[in-house]
Scaffold this motif. Structure first.
Motif, PDB file in Angstrom:
ATOM      1  N   MET A 142       0.802  -0.748   0.159  1.00  0.00           N
ATOM      2  CA  MET A 142       0.024   0.292   0.024  1.00  0.00           C
ATOM      3  C   MET A 142       0.515   1.279   0.260  1.00  0.00           C
ATOM      4  SD  MET A 142      -3.022   0.940  -0.201  1.00  0.00           S
ATOM      5  CE  MET A 142      -4.466  -0.010   0.680  1.00  0.00           C
ATOM      6  N   MET A 143       2.070   1.721   0.445  1.00  0.00           N
ATOM      7  CA  MET A 143       2.762   2.320   0.434  1.00  0.00           C
ATOM      8  C   MET A 143       3.350   2.740  -1.019  1.00  0.00           C
ATOM      9  SD  MET A 143       3.907   4.346   2.587  1.00  0.00           S
ATOM     10  CE  MET A 143       5.577   4.989   2.771  1.00  0.00           C
ATOM     11  N   SER A 144       3.440   1.736  -1.710  1.00  0.00           N
ATOM     12  CA  SER A 144       4.142   2.594  -3.093  1.00  0.00           C
ATOM     13  C   SER A 144       2.835   2.720  -3.819  1.00  0.00           C
ATOM     14  CB  SER A 144       4.218   1.211  -3.946  1.00  0.00           C
ATOM     15  OG  SER A 144       3.966   0.398  -4.301  1.00  0.00           O
ATOM     16  N   LEU A 145       1.409   2.323  -3.783  1.00  0.00           N
ATOM     17  CA  LEU A 145       0.238   2.808  -4.100  1.00  0.00           C
ATOM     18  C   LEU A 145      -0.237   4.667  -3.863  1.00  0.00           C
ATOM     19  CD1 LEU A 145      -1.984   2.355  -6.605  1.00  0.00           C
ATOM     20  CD2 LEU A 145      -3.057   1.570  -4.165  1.00  0.00           C
ATOM     21  N   GLY A 146       0.203   5.150  -2.764  1.00  0.00           N
ATOM     22  CA  GLY A 146      -0.372   6.171  -2.410  1.00  0.00           C
ATOM     23  C   GLY A 146       0.452   7.091  -3.494  1.00  0.00           C
ATOM     24  N   PRO A 147       1.679   7.515  -3.440  1.00  0.00           N
ATOM     25  CA  PRO A 147       2.401   8.129  -3.858  1.00  0.00           C
ATOM     26  C   PRO A 147       2.392   8.344  -5.937  1.00  0.00           C
ATOM     27  CG  PRO A 147       4.369   6.745  -2.151  1.00  0.00           C
ATOM     28  CD  PRO A 147       2.688   6.497  -2.204  1.00  0.00           C
ATOM     29  N   ALA A 148       2.508   7.009  -6.024  1.00  0.00           N
ATOM     30  CA  ALA A 148       2.222   6.571  -7.272  1.00  0.00           C
ATOM     31  C   ALA A 148       0.796   7.421  -7.366  1.00  0.00           C
ATOM     32  CB  ALA A 148       2.317   5.220  -8.169  1.00  0.00           C
ATOM     33  N   VAL A 149       0.409   7.473  -6.778  1.00  0.00           N
ATOM     34  CA  VAL A 149      -1.368   7.853  -7.766  1.00  0.00           C
ATOM     35  C   VAL A 149      -1.279   9.627  -6.921  1.00  0.00           C
ATOM     36  CG1 VAL A 149      -3.882   7.879  -6.227  1.00  0.00           C
ATOM     37  CG2 VAL A 149      -2.541   5.836  -6.844  1.00  0.00           C
ATOM     38  N   LEU A 150      -0.714   9.778  -6.093  1.00  0.00           N
ATOM     39  CA  LEU A 150      -0.220  10.890  -5.768  1.00  0.00           C
ATOM     40  C   LEU A 150       0.386  11.556  -6.786  1.00  0.00           C
ATOM     41  CD1 LEU A 150      -1.431  13.709  -3.623  1.00  0.00           C
ATOM     42  CD2 LEU A 150       1.562  12.871  -2.122  1.00  0.00           C
ATOM     43  N   VAL A 151       2.159  11.481  -6.986  1.00  0.00           N
ATOM     44  CA  VAL A 151       2.427  11.963  -8.051  1.00  0.00           C
ATOM     45  C   VAL A 151       1.445  12.113  -9.640  1.00  0.00           C
ATOM     46  CG1 VAL A 151       4.409  11.864  -9.906  1.00  0.00           C
ATOM     47  CG2 VAL A 151       4.613  11.944  -6.711  1.00  0.00           C
TER      48      VAL A 151
ATOM     49  N   ILE B 171     -11.553  16.741 -11.541  1.00  0.00           N
ATOM     50  CA  ILE B 171     -11.847  15.254 -11.836  1.00  0.00           C
ATOM     51  C   ILE B 171     -10.293  14.680 -11.491  1.00  0.00           C
ATOM     52  CG2 ILE B 171     -11.738  13.174 -13.352  1.00  0.00           C
ATOM     53  CD1 ILE B 171     -13.716  14.903 -14.850  1.00  0.00           C
ATOM     54  N   VAL B 172      -9.092  15.695 -11.703  1.00  0.00           N
ATOM     55  CA  VAL B 172      -7.925  14.597 -11.187  1.00  0.00           C
ATOM     56  C   VAL B 172      -7.219  14.959 -10.074  1.00  0.00           C
ATOM     57  CG1 VAL B 172      -7.039  14.514 -13.589  1.00  0.00           C
ATOM     58  CG2 VAL B 172      -6.930  16.751 -12.804  1.00  0.00           C
ATOM     59  N   LEU B 173      -8.133  16.625  -9.252  1.00  0.00           N
ATOM     60  CA  LEU B 173      -7.291  16.913  -8.425  1.00  0.00           C
ATOM     61  C   LEU B 173      -8.346  15.707  -7.038  1.00  0.00           C
ATOM     62  CD1 LEU B 173      -8.005  20.985  -8.036  1.00  0.00           C
ATOM     63  CD2 LEU B 173      -6.106  19.115  -8.165  1.00  0.00           C
ATOM     64  N   GLY B 174      -9.488  15.314  -7.463  1.00  0.00           N
ATOM     65  CA  GLY B 174     -10.008  13.810  -7.228  1.00  0.00           C
ATOM     66  C   GLY B 174      -8.877  12.948  -6.803  1.00  0.00           C
ATOM     67  N   VAL B 175      -8.647  12.498  -7.639  1.00  0.00           N
ATOM     68  CA  VAL B 175      -6.588  11.870  -7.888  1.00  0.00           C
ATOM     69  C   VAL B 175      -6.036  12.031  -6.657  1.00  0.00           C
ATOM     70  CG1 VAL B 175      -5.363  10.149  -9.829  1.00  0.00           C
ATOM     71  CG2 VAL B 175      -7.819  10.751 -10.775  1.00  0.00           C
ATOM     72  N   VAL B 176      -5.870  13.507  -6.936  1.00  0.00           N
ATOM     73  CA  VAL B 176      -4.806  13.628  -6.093  1.00  0.00           C
ATOM     74  C   VAL B 176      -5.214  13.687  -4.639  1.00  0.00           C
ATOM     75  CG1 VAL B 176      -3.327  15.965  -5.409  1.00  0.00           C
ATOM     76  CG2 VAL B 176      -3.460  14.910  -7.932  1.00  0.00           C
TER      77      VAL B 176
ATOM     78  N   ALA C 209      -3.588  11.422  -2.033  1.00  0.00           N
ATOM     79  CA  ALA C 209      -3.147  11.683  -0.695  1.00  0.00           C
ATOM     80  C   ALA C 209      -3.207  11.028   0.916  1.00  0.00           C
ATOM     81  CB  ALA C 209      -2.962  13.375  -0.922  1.00  0.00           C
ATOM     82  N   GLY C 210      -4.596  10.045   0.202  1.00  0.00           N
ATOM     83  CA  GLY C 210      -5.728   9.272   1.297  1.00  0.00           C
ATOM     84  C   GLY C 210      -4.986   8.607   1.983  1.00  0.00           C
ATOM     85  N   LEU C 211      -4.674   7.682   0.721  1.00  0.00           N
ATOM     86  CA  LEU C 211      -4.586   6.312   0.534  1.00  0.00           C
ATOM     87  C   LEU C 211      -1.757   6.168   1.045  1.00  0.00           C
ATOM     88  CD1 LEU C 211      -4.493   4.522  -3.336  1.00  0.00           C
ATOM     89  CD2 LEU C 211      -5.571   3.888  -0.664  1.00  0.00           C
ATOM     90  N   PHE C 212      -1.291   7.822   0.808  1.00  0.00           N
ATOM     91  CA  PHE C 212      -0.622   8.300   1.597  1.00  0.00           C
ATOM     92  C   PHE C 212       0.338   8.183   3.202  1.00  0.00           C
ATOM     93  CE2 PHE C 212       3.360  10.969   1.658  1.00  0.00           C
ATOM     94  CZ  PHE C 212       4.266  10.044   1.399  1.00  0.00           C
ATOM     95  N   SER C 213      -0.865   9.405   2.857  1.00  0.00           N
ATOM     96  CA  SER C 213      -0.416  10.390   4.462  1.00  0.00           C
ATOM     97  C   SER C 213      -0.778   9.509   5.846  1.00  0.00           C
ATOM     98  CB  SER C 213      -1.901  11.166   4.894  1.00  0.00           C
ATOM     99  OG  SER C 213      -0.822  12.477   3.506  1.00  0.00           O
ATOM    100  N   PRO C 214      -1.771   8.708   6.141  1.00  0.00           N
ATOM    101  CA  PRO C 214      -1.604   7.601   7.202  1.00  0.00           C
ATOM    102  C   PRO C 214      -0.226   6.482   7.392  1.00  0.00           C
ATOM    103  CG  PRO C 214      -3.101   7.255   6.262  1.00  0.00           C
ATOM    104  CD  PRO C 214      -2.669   8.431   5.293  1.00  0.00           C
TER     105      PRO C 214
END
Length: 98
Positions: free
Chosen positions: A1-10, A35-40, A44-49
């Motif tokens: 899960m750690m690598s998915l969050g930053p990838a989606v964020l970037v 729409i793309v800010l929803g992806v950001v 961020a939700g996947l990465f931050s915690p």
């Protein structure tokens, strides 16, 4: 899960910059950037915690409160700068003659 969050964020950030740059029509509602800010936000939700947990794990209990506050402050500063920069690009492009 750690690598998915930053990838989606970037990826979301890059798409947001492109969408803002190309969708600057002052007469239309800016749907692509929304729409793309929803992806950001999803990234961020996947990465931050996970990031906060890993960053605070090596600290002693008496240091965690200060460190969490500092992390939160920098996260808010980054979000503020991101909104300011993307908003400036959008408004600059919206006012540009075509």
């Amino acid at each position: 899960m750690m690598s998915l969050g930053p990838a989606v964020l970037v990826a979301g950030g890059a798409l947001a910059a492109l969408a803002v740059y190309h969708a600057a029509d002052p007469t239309a509602y800016p749907e692509p950037p929304l729409i793309v800010l929803g992806v950001v936000g999803l990234g961020a939700g996947l990465f931050s915690p996970v990031f906060f947990t890993l960053a605070l794990k090596p600290l002693r209990p008496q240091e965690i409160g200060s460190a969490a506050g500092l992390l939160n402050a920098f996260e808010q500063l980054g979000a503020t700068l991101g909104v300011a920069i993307l908003g400036s690009v959008y408004l600059n492009r919206a006012g540009a003659p075509r």
